[in-house]
Design an enzyme around this catalytic site. Structure first.
Site, PDB file in Angstrom:
ATOM      1  N   PRO A  27       0.840  -1.204   0.000  1.00 44.70           N
ATOM      2  CA  PRO A  27       0.000   0.000   0.000  1.00 44.70           C
ATOM      3  C   PRO A  27       0.872   1.249   0.000  1.00 44.70           C
ATOM      4  CG  PRO A  27       0.024  -1.034   2.164  1.00 44.70           C
ATOM      5  CD  PRO A  27       0.749  -1.964   1.248  1.00 44.70           C
ATOM      6  N   ALA A  60      -3.449   3.454   1.591  1.00 43.34           N
ATOM      7  CA  ALA A  60      -4.171   3.681   2.839  1.00 43.34           C
ATOM      8  C   ALA A  60      -5.406   4.550   2.577  1.00 43.34           C
ATOM      9  CB  ALA A  60      -3.258   4.338   3.860  1.00 43.34           C
ATOM     10  N   GLN A 102      -6.461  -1.273   2.126  1.00 43.42           N
ATOM     11  CA  GLN A 102      -5.920  -0.948   3.442  1.00 43.42           C
ATOM     12  C   GLN A 102      -6.709   0.219   4.029  1.00 43.42           C
ATOM     13  OE1 GLN A 102      -2.254   1.358   4.465  1.00 43.42           O
ATOM     14  NE2 GLN A 102      -1.407  -0.651   4.967  1.00 43.42           N
ATOM     15  N   HIS A 179      -4.700  -1.061   8.956  1.00 42.91           N
ATOM     16  CA  HIS A 179      -3.413  -0.377   9.103  1.00 42.91           C
ATOM     17  C   HIS A 179      -3.183  -0.072  10.583  1.00 42.91           C
ATOM     18  CE1 HIS A 179       0.096   1.857   8.371  1.00 42.91           C
ATOM     19  NE2 HIS A 179      -0.303   2.653   7.385  1.00 42.91           N
ATOM     20  N   HIS A 182       3.006   2.479  11.643  1.00 42.86           N
ATOM     21  CA  HIS A 182       3.555   3.771  11.207  1.00 42.86           C
ATOM     22  C   HIS A 182       3.102   4.967  12.027  1.00 42.86           C
ATOM     23  CE1 HIS A 182       4.302   1.915   6.960  1.00 42.86           C
ATOM     24  NE2 HIS A 182       5.082   1.412   7.906  1.00 42.86           N
ATOM     25  N   TYR A 184       0.161   5.755  13.307  1.00 44.64           N
ATOM     26  CA  TYR A 184      -1.205   6.243  13.157  1.00 44.64           C
ATOM     27  C   TYR A 184      -2.057   5.737  14.321  1.00 44.64           C
ATOM     28  CZ  TYR A 184       0.745   7.615   8.722  1.00 44.64           C
ATOM     29  OH  TYR A 184       1.555   8.176   7.779  1.00 44.64           O
TER      30      TYR A 184
END
Length: 381
Positions: A27, A60, A102, A179, A182, A184
Site C-alpha cells: 500500500p 491507505a 488498506q 493499518h 507507522h 497512526y
C-alpha cells in the site's frame, strides 16, 4: 529460468485465494485522490501493476472524515467514494488480480485543517507531535495538538472501521488490511510511549491492545476472518510512536490474532542496511512469524535477492514491494528475468499529476519476455 530458482515467483494458497507468485504491491500513499475521492487515473495505475492471481493492496484509505491528514488521500466512508473505487477494483479483477483495501485512521498525525469543522485530531494522548520534515526535505508538516479519545468515543471509531470494511466489500475489494502501523491511531493506542490513557484502553499491555482487537473483531464479524489482514510494526518508532517492550507487544498481538484466525499479517522489517551493493537484514521478525499461524508478509527495503532469501529461509510467505513496484509496473516480470530495474524518483511520489511519476514508468519490451508457468502477466502500456 526454472521456478525453483525464483522463489518469489512460486505459487501459494492463502486461504480462499490461489496466488501465482509471492510479490505483493504494498500500500502506497500517492496523494492523487482529489478531495478524498479516487480518480479515474487510478484505474491505469493499478491495472499496470496487476498480474493474474497476484495480490495488490490499495493505498491507505480513510475510514471517516476525522481520519485524514495528507492532501488528496482516498476515503471509503461515503457513497461517492465507494462508487469511485468500483471501476478501479473491476479492472484489477478483470485481469485476474486479487485486491485488498488498506483502511486507516491517522489519529494525532493531523491538524485542524484536515478535520471536519476545524476540530482537533483525536488520539490516545494530548501530547503534540513535533513538526516533521516533508518528503521534499525542505518544508515542515505541522500538527495540531490532539485530544484524548473519551472512553465512550472508542466504540464509534470501531464502528467507523466496520462501516469502511462493509463499503470496501461493496466496492468489490476481496478483503481489507487494517493499518495498525507507522504511528497512526491504532499504533498510537498500542504503544506505551504515546498512550497515556487511564481508562480500560490505557496502562497495561492488554488494555493498550484492546482497541486494536475490538477493530479486528468487528471486521471479522462483518466479512469473515478469511478476508482480513493487518499491518503491525511493534519494533518501529514511526512518528514518535515507540514502545518500551516491542517484543512483548508483538507476541501478545499475535497470540490474540491467532484466536480470530485472520488471513495474514503484514510486518515491516527495520530498514535494510546497505553493505556495498548488498542489502543485509537480521530477520528481527522471525520470532513473530513463528508465533503467527496465518500467512506472514514482510516489507522494508527488500530487493530481489533478499526477497528470494526471505522465502527460502522461511522468514516470510510473501514480500511486499513499494518503491520498486511503484517504479517498475511489471516488477514480477522484471524479477523473473533478473532485469535491471527502473530507478524511482522521490520528487514525484506525492504530487497531484495524474501521469508524471504515476503511470509513466516504462515496462520491459514485451519481445524480450517468454511467459513461464509460474506467472502470467497482462501488459498495459
Amino acid at each position: 529460468m526454472e521456478d525453483s530458482k525464483v522463489p518469489l515467483l512460486t505459487p501459494y494458497k492463502m486461504g480462499r485465494f490461489n496466488l501465482s507468485h509471492r510479490v505483493v504491491l504494498a500500500p502506497l500513499t500517492r496523494q492523487r485522490s482529489y478531495n478524498n475521492v479516487p480518480q479515474p487515473h487510478a484505474i491505469l495505475y493499478y491495472s499496470q501493476r496487476t498480474t493474474e492471481e497476484g495480490l495488490l493492496i490499495a493505498k491507505a484509505t480513510g475510514v471517516s472524515d476525522t481520519a485524514q491528514r495528507y492532501p488528496d488521500t482516498p476515503g471509503i466512508w461515503t457513497k461517492e467514494q465507494v462508487e469511485a473505487w468500483k471501476p478501479i477494483v473491476d479492472t484489477v479483477h478483470a485481469k485476474g488480480g486479487i485486491f485488498f483495501c488498506q483502511i486507516w485512521h491517522v489519529g494525532r498525525v493531523s491538524n485542524s485543517g484536515f478535520q471536519p469543522n476545524g476540530q482537533v485530531p483525536v488520539s490516545s494522548t494530548a501530547q503534540p507531535l513535533t513538526p516533521q520534515l516533508r518528503a521534499n526535505g525542505i518544508d515542515e508538516a505541522q500538527f495540531t495538538p490532539p485530544r484524548r479519545l473519551r472512553t465512550d468515543e472508542i466504540s464509534e471509531v470501531v464502528k467507523d472501521f466496520k462501516i469502511a470494511t462493509r463499503n470496501a466489500i461493496e466496492a468489490g475489494f476481496d478483503g481489507v488490511e487494517i493499518h495498525g502501523a507507522h504511528g497512526y491511531l491504532i499504533d498510537q493506542i498500542m504503544k506505551d510511549q504515546v498512550n497515556d490513557q487511564t481508562d480500560e484502553y490505557g496502562g497495561s499491555l492488554e488494555n493498550r491492545c484492546r482497541f486494536t482487537l475490538e477493530v479486528v473483531e468487528a471486521i471479522v464479524d462483518e466479512i469473515g476472518a478469511d478476508r482480513v489482514g493487518t499491518r503491525l510494526p511493534p519494533f518501529a518508532n514511526y512518528i514518535e510512536s515507540g514502545d518500551s517492550n516491542p517484543k512483548a507487544l508483538g507476541l501478545y498481538m499475535f497470540e490474540s490474532l491467532n484466536k480470530y484466525e485472520i488471513l495474514y499479517c503484514h510486518m515491516v522489517e527495520p530498514r535494510m542496511k546497505k553493505v556495498g551493493e548488498k542489502c543485509e537484514t537480521s530477520y528481527s521478525l522471525q520470532h513473530m512469524k513463528d508465533a503467527f499461524k496465518g500467512t506472514f508478509m514482510v516489507a522494508g527495503g527488500y530487493d530481489r535477492e533478499e526477497g528470494n532469501k526471505a522465502l527460502v529461509d522461511k522468514h516470510a510467505d510473501f514480500v511486499a514491494y513499494g518503491r520498486w513496484f511503484l517504479a517498475n509496473p511489471d516488477l514480477p516480470r522484471q524479477f523473473e528475468l533478473n532485469a535491471p530495474l527502473n530507478k524511482y524518483n522521490r520528487d514525484t511520489f506525492y504530487i497531484s499529476d495524474p501521469i508524471v511519476g504515476y503511470v509513466d514508468y516504462p515496462f520491459l519490451e514485451s519481445s524480450t519476455w517468454i511467459p513461464t508457468k509460474s506467472i502470467r502477466y497482462h501488459l498495459v502500456k
